[in-house]
Design a protein around this motif. Structure first.
Motif, PDB file in Angstrom:
ATOM      1  N   ALA A   1       0.837  -1.205   0.000  1.00 46.61           N
ATOM      2  CA  ALA A   1       0.000   0.000   0.000  1.00 46.61           C
ATOM      3  C   ALA A   1       0.870   1.252   0.000  1.00 46.61           C
ATOM      4  CB  ALA A   1      -0.928  -0.009   1.219  1.00 46.61           C
ATOM      5  N   ALA A   2       1.926   1.232   0.795  1.00 43.20           N
ATOM      6  CA  ALA A   2       2.817   2.398   0.862  1.00 43.20           C
ATOM      7  C   ALA A   2       3.423   2.671  -0.513  1.00 43.20           C
ATOM      8  CB  ALA A   2       3.910   2.154   1.901  1.00 43.20           C
ATOM      9  N   ARG A   3       3.892   1.613  -1.164  1.00 36.80           N
ATOM     10  CA  ARG A   3       4.493   1.795  -2.487  1.00 36.80           C
ATOM     11  C   ARG A   3       3.465   2.300  -3.496  1.00 36.80           C
ATOM     12  NH1 ARG A   3       9.564  -0.096  -2.025  1.00 36.80           N
ATOM     13  NH2 ARG A   3       9.914  -1.935  -0.718  1.00 36.80           N
ATOM     14  N   ALA A   4       2.263   1.767  -3.410  1.00 38.35           N
ATOM     15  CA  ALA A   4       1.227   2.163  -4.378  1.00 38.35           C
ATOM     16  C   ALA A   4       0.841   3.624  -4.198  1.00 38.35           C
ATOM     17  CB  ALA A   4       0.001   1.253  -4.230  1.00 38.35           C
ATOM     18  N   VAL A   5       0.716   4.072  -2.962  1.00 40.09           N
ATOM     19  CA  VAL A   5       0.344   5.473  -2.734  1.00 40.09           C
ATOM     20  C   VAL A   5       1.469   6.394  -3.186  1.00 40.09           C
ATOM     21  CG1 VAL A   5      -0.044   7.210  -0.935  1.00 40.09           C
ATOM     22  CG2 VAL A   5      -1.357   5.092  -0.929  1.00 40.09           C
ATOM     23  N   LEU A   6       2.702   6.020  -2.878  1.00 36.44           N
ATOM     24  CA  LEU A   6       3.822   6.877  -3.283  1.00 36.44           C
ATOM     25  C   LEU A   6       3.952   6.926  -4.804  1.00 36.44           C
ATOM     26  CD1 LEU A   6       6.480   6.025  -0.567  1.00 36.44           C
ATOM     27  CD2 LEU A   6       5.109   8.106  -0.782  1.00 36.44           C
ATOM     28  N   ALA A   7       3.651   5.814  -5.470  1.00 35.05           N
ATOM     29  CA  ALA A   7       3.720   5.807  -6.932  1.00 35.05           C
ATOM     30  C   ALA A   7       2.661   6.740  -7.512  1.00 35.05           C
ATOM     31  CB  ALA A   7       3.538   4.387  -7.464  1.00 35.05           C
ATOM     32  N   ALA A   8       1.496   6.772  -6.871  1.00 32.95           N
ATOM     33  CA  ALA A   8       0.439   7.670  -7.345  1.00 32.95           C
ATOM     34  C   ALA A   8       0.814   9.109  -7.085  1.00 32.95           C
ATOM     35  CB  ALA A   8      -0.866   7.359  -6.623  1.00 32.95           C
ATOM     36  N   GLN A   9       1.524   9.300  -6.027  1.00 30.35           N
ATOM     37  CA  GLN A   9       1.838  10.629  -5.566  1.00 30.35           C
ATOM     38  C   GLN A   9       2.935  11.261  -6.412  1.00 30.35           C
ATOM     39  OE1 GLN A   9      -0.119  11.696  -3.525  1.00 30.35           O
ATOM     40  NE2 GLN A   9       0.782  13.691  -3.133  1.00 30.35           N
ATOM     41  N   GLY A  10       3.729  10.415  -7.090  1.00 33.24           N
ATOM     42  CA  GLY A  10       4.851  10.950  -7.836  1.00 33.24           C
ATOM     43  C   GLY A  10       5.916  11.444  -6.884  1.00 33.24           C
ATOM     44  N   ALA A  11       6.639  12.445  -7.284  1.00 35.20           N
ATOM     45  CA  ALA A  11       7.792  12.898  -6.503  1.00 35.20           C
ATOM     46  C   ALA A  11       7.421  13.960  -5.476  1.00 35.20           C
ATOM     47  CB  ALA A  11       8.881  13.408  -7.434  1.00 35.20           C
ATOM     48  N   GLY A  12       6.228  13.859  -4.917  1.00 34.86           N
ATOM     49  CA  GLY A  12       5.811  14.848  -3.907  1.00 34.86           C
ATOM     50  C   GLY A  12       6.708  14.791  -2.684  1.00 34.86           C
ATOM     51  N   ASN A  13       6.629  15.825  -1.873  1.00 35.80           N
ATOM     52  CA  ASN A  13       7.526  15.892  -0.714  1.00 35.80           C
ATOM     53  C   ASN A  13       6.928  15.237   0.521  1.00 35.80           C
ATOM     54  OD1 ASN A  13       5.548  17.603   0.011  1.00 35.80           O
ATOM     55  ND2 ASN A  13       6.802  19.439   0.133  1.00 35.80           N
ATOM     56  N   GLY A  14       5.739  14.655   0.390  1.00 33.78           N
ATOM     57  CA  GLY A  14       5.138  13.983   1.533  1.00 33.78           C
ATOM     58  C   GLY A  14       4.071  14.807   2.208  1.00 33.78           C
ATOM     59  N   GLU A  15       4.120  16.126   2.041  1.00 34.34           N
ATOM     60  CA  GLU A  15       3.129  16.992   2.692  1.00 34.34           C
ATOM     61  C   GLU A  15       1.719  16.670   2.225  1.00 34.34           C
ATOM     62  OE1 GLU A  15       3.523  20.137   4.822  1.00 34.34           O
ATOM     63  OE2 GLU A  15       5.014  18.640   5.385  1.00 34.34           O
ATOM     64  N   ASP A  16       1.587  16.390   0.929  1.00 34.34           N
ATOM     65  CA  ASP A  16       0.250  16.157   0.402  1.00 34.34           C
ATOM     66  C   ASP A  16       0.006  14.674   0.093  1.00 34.34           C
ATOM     67  OD1 ASP A  16       2.019  16.065  -1.643  1.00 34.34           O
ATOM     68  OD2 ASP A  16       0.862  17.324  -3.021  1.00 34.34           O
ATOM     69  N   THR A  17       0.854  13.810   0.617  1.00 38.91           N
ATOM     70  CA  THR A  17       0.607  12.381   0.467  1.00 38.91           C
ATOM     71  C   THR A  17      -0.676  12.024   1.227  1.00 38.91           C
ATOM     72  OG1 THR A  17       2.981  11.974   0.455  1.00 38.91           O
ATOM     73  CG2 THR A  17       1.570  10.077   0.878  1.00 38.91           C
ATOM     74  N   PRO A  18      -1.627  11.326   0.595  1.00 39.95           N
ATOM     75  CA  PRO A  18      -2.800  10.887   1.355  1.00 39.95           C
ATOM     76  C   PRO A  18      -2.342  10.001   2.514  1.00 39.95           C
ATOM     77  CG  PRO A  18      -3.031  10.370  -0.997  1.00 39.95           C
ATOM     78  CD  PRO A  18      -1.639  10.849  -0.796  1.00 39.95           C
ATOM     79  N   PHE A  19      -3.010  10.112   3.659  1.00 36.91           N
ATOM     80  CA  PHE A  19      -2.589   9.244   4.750  1.00 36.91           C
ATOM     81  C   PHE A  19      -3.055   7.817   4.505  1.00 36.91           C
ATOM     82  CE2 PHE A  19      -6.543  10.969   6.870  1.00 36.91           C
ATOM     83  CZ  PHE A  19      -7.204   9.769   7.092  1.00 36.91           C
ATOM     84  N   LEU A  20      -2.341   6.879   5.094  1.00 39.73           N
ATOM     85  CA  LEU A  20      -2.717   5.467   5.047  1.00 39.73           C
ATOM     86  C   LEU A  20      -3.073   5.037   6.442  1.00 39.73           C
ATOM     87  CD1 LEU A  20      -0.223   3.372   2.881  1.00 39.73           C
ATOM     88  CD2 LEU A  20      -2.632   3.903   2.425  1.00 39.73           C
ATOM     89  N   SER A  21      -4.234   4.411   6.576  1.00 42.61           N
ATOM     90  CA  SER A  21      -4.670   3.877   7.856  1.00 42.61           C
ATOM     91  C   SER A  21      -4.648   2.358   7.714  1.00 42.61           C
ATOM     92  CB  SER A  21      -6.088   4.405   8.116  1.00 42.61           C
ATOM     93  OG  SER A  21      -6.405   4.391   9.476  1.00 42.61           O
ATOM     94  N   ILE A  22      -3.701   1.715   8.387  1.00 42.66           N
ATOM     95  CA  ILE A  22      -3.520   0.274   8.201  1.00 42.66           C
ATOM     96  C   ILE A  22      -4.088  -0.490   9.393  1.00 42.66           C
ATOM     97  CG2 ILE A  22      -1.462   0.614   6.780  1.00 42.66           C
ATOM     98  CD1 ILE A  22       0.205  -0.408   9.232  1.00 42.66           C
ATOM     99  N   ASN A  23      -4.588  -1.675   9.154  1.00 39.83           N
ATOM    100  CA  ASN A  23      -5.121  -2.534  10.225  1.00 39.83           C
ATOM    101  C   ASN A  23      -4.020  -3.465  10.721  1.00 39.83           C
ATOM    102  OD1 ASN A  23      -8.199  -2.105  10.325  1.00 39.83           O
ATOM    103  ND2 ASN A  23      -7.764  -2.281   8.132  1.00 39.83           N
ATOM    104  N   LEU A  24      -3.853  -3.505  12.024  1.00 41.56           N
ATOM    105  CA  LEU A  24      -2.924  -4.468  12.612  1.00 41.56           C
ATOM    106  C   LEU A  24      -3.706  -5.364  13.552  1.00 41.56           C
ATOM    107  CD1 LEU A  24       0.451  -2.844  13.723  1.00 41.56           C
ATOM    108  CD2 LEU A  24      -0.090  -4.043  11.607  1.00 41.56           C
ATOM    109  N   SER A  25      -3.505  -6.652  13.400  1.00 45.96           N
ATOM    110  CA  SER A  25      -4.175  -7.584  14.302  1.00 45.96           C
ATOM    111  C   SER A  25      -3.673  -7.364  15.731  1.00 45.96           C
ATOM    112  CB  SER A  25      -3.917  -9.001  13.816  1.00 45.96           C
ATOM    113  OG  SER A  25      -3.303  -9.761  14.797  1.00 45.96           O
ATOM    114  N   GLY A  26      -4.537  -7.625  16.691  1.00 47.38           N
ATOM    115  CA  GLY A  26      -4.201  -7.364  18.088  1.00 47.38           C
ATOM    116  C   GLY A  26      -2.972  -8.119  18.556  1.00 47.38           C
ATOM    117  N   SER A  27      -2.849  -9.374  18.163  1.00 50.05           N
ATOM    118  CA  SER A  27      -1.702 -10.164  18.622  1.00 50.05           C
ATOM    119  C   SER A  27      -0.409  -9.583  18.067  1.00 50.05           C
ATOM    120  CB  SER A  27      -1.856 -11.618  18.171  1.00 50.05           C
ATOM    121  OG  SER A  27      -1.733 -11.702  16.767  1.00 50.05           O
ATOM    122  N   HIS A  28      -0.517  -9.075  16.848  1.00 55.62           N
ATOM    123  CA  HIS A  28       0.656  -8.470  16.219  1.00 55.62           C
ATOM    124  C   HIS A  28       1.035  -7.175  16.927  1.00 55.62           C
ATOM    125  CE1 HIS A  28       2.635  -7.356  12.086  1.00 55.62           C
ATOM    126  NE2 HIS A  28       3.501  -7.495  13.061  1.00 55.62           N
TER     127      HIS A  28
END
Ligand code: C2E
Ligand code: MG
Ligand code: MG
Ligand code: MG
Length: 283
Positions: free
Chosen positions: A98-125
């Motif tokens: 997901a991180a790679r896919a969003v950054l690829a969509a974003q192009g060479a942006g500086n990160g300020e306008d990168t859409p945030f990613l909300s990831i699910n982590l299992s409780g045990s993890h």
């Protein structure tokens, strides 16, 4: 016939159709193979700012692209993966792709306008201390800006492993990322968790969002949750918004973000990338 093919009696006895038979037959080995083959992929559901309607970020939701069954939903394989512990590898794989896919969509942006990613982590993890090194390694490898990462957990892990959960939340903050409490309102929902754990985001469960339109008591509870979140300075995401009726009310109650079919269904990476690109073009 191979072992994969359900016996007639099994088919006959299944109540809920094919999906249920399939989930009976899912075993750890098949999930492991799917993971190795790249068949477990992130889908992306938009999270929008309710005030402006602006796309703010995406929640990543795993899908199994199965050659015969089509898209298999998490409910059909996550419980098995949780039992075997494979869920950890799945969660990390989903984040990395997901991180790679969003950054690829974003192009060479500086990160300020990168859409945030909300990831699910299992409780045990989440409750394992090496999760921090694992997240840090992916942040480093992908270059994803940690300020744009939110890690979703549910209350269960706070109840089961309070001390480790606190340490992990603080370590996530140390990485520069944030922590979201998913499905808020459905579990123990002890307000003391908000007091004890430095959570950044509350995700109000869909049942409250759906119910507030019809039931005054549900609406009152949703309102109280939003007031509390406001007083504590938490961001809030309302989950499962299917119709536009509740949007003005949520907005008036101070709910920052919304997620649901009204704004978009979970979509594969290429559709997510087109959406991000069109947003950039519009400016
Ligand atoms: P969740 O994290 O609470 O995710 C929200 C679920 O609600 C998703 O179901 C999403 O597709 C669905 N949803 C979103 N908007 C609407 C709406 O407007 N109406 C309705 N009826 N549903 C909506 P999904 O994708 O089937 O995921 C189910 C659960 O599986 C997730 O609940 C999460 O707990 C778990 N999950 C999904 N992906 C992952 C993953 O990569 N890792 C882990 N550990 N868990 C995951
Ligand atoms: Mg979630
Ligand atoms: Mg949720
Ligand atoms: Mg939910």
């Amino acid at each position: 016939r191979t072992d994969d093919v359900p016996s007639a009696s099994l088919e006959d006895s299944a109540e809920g159709g094919e999906g249920d038979v399939f989930s009976l037959l899912i075993d750890d080995l098949k999930i492991r193979q799917a993971l190795a083959e790249g068949a477990l992929e992130p889908f992306f559901q938009p999270i929008v700012e309710l005030g402006s309607g602006r796309l703010a970020g995406f929640e990543t939701l795993v899908r199994w692209r199965h050659p015969e069954r089509g898209l298999v939903m998490p409910a059909d394989f996550i419980p098995t993966a949780e039992r075997s512990g494979l869920i950890r590898a799945i969660d990390l794989h989903v984040f990395e792709r997901a991180a790679r896919a969003v950054l690829a969509a974003q192009g060479a942006g500086n990160g300020e306008d990168t859409p945030f990613l909300s990831i699910n982590l299992s409780g045990s993890h989440f409750a394992s201390l090496d999760v921090i090194d694992q997240l840090a390694a992916i942040i480093e490898d992908t270059g994803f800006p940690p300020q744009r990462l939110k890690v979703e957990i549910t209350e269960g892990v706070l109840v089961a492993h309070p001390e480790r959960a606190l340490a992990v939340i603080e370590a996530i903050h140390g990485l520069g990322a944030q922590v979201s409490l998913d499905d808020f309102g459905t579990g123990y929902s002890s307000l003391s968790y908000l007091h004890r754990f430095p959570i950044d985001v509350l995700k109000i469960d869909r049942s409250f969002v759906v119910g507030m339109a019809e039931h005054p008591r549900t609406a009152a509870i949703t309102k109280a949750m939003l007031q509390l979140a406001g007083a504590l300075g938490l961001q809030v995401v309302a989950e499962g918004i299917e119709t536009d009726g509740v949007v003005p009310r949520l907005r008036d109650l101070g709910c920052h973000y919304g997620q649901g079919w009204l704004f978009g269904r979970p979509m594969p990476a290429d559709a997510m990338q087109r959406l991000v690109a069109s947003r950039r073009a519009v400016g």
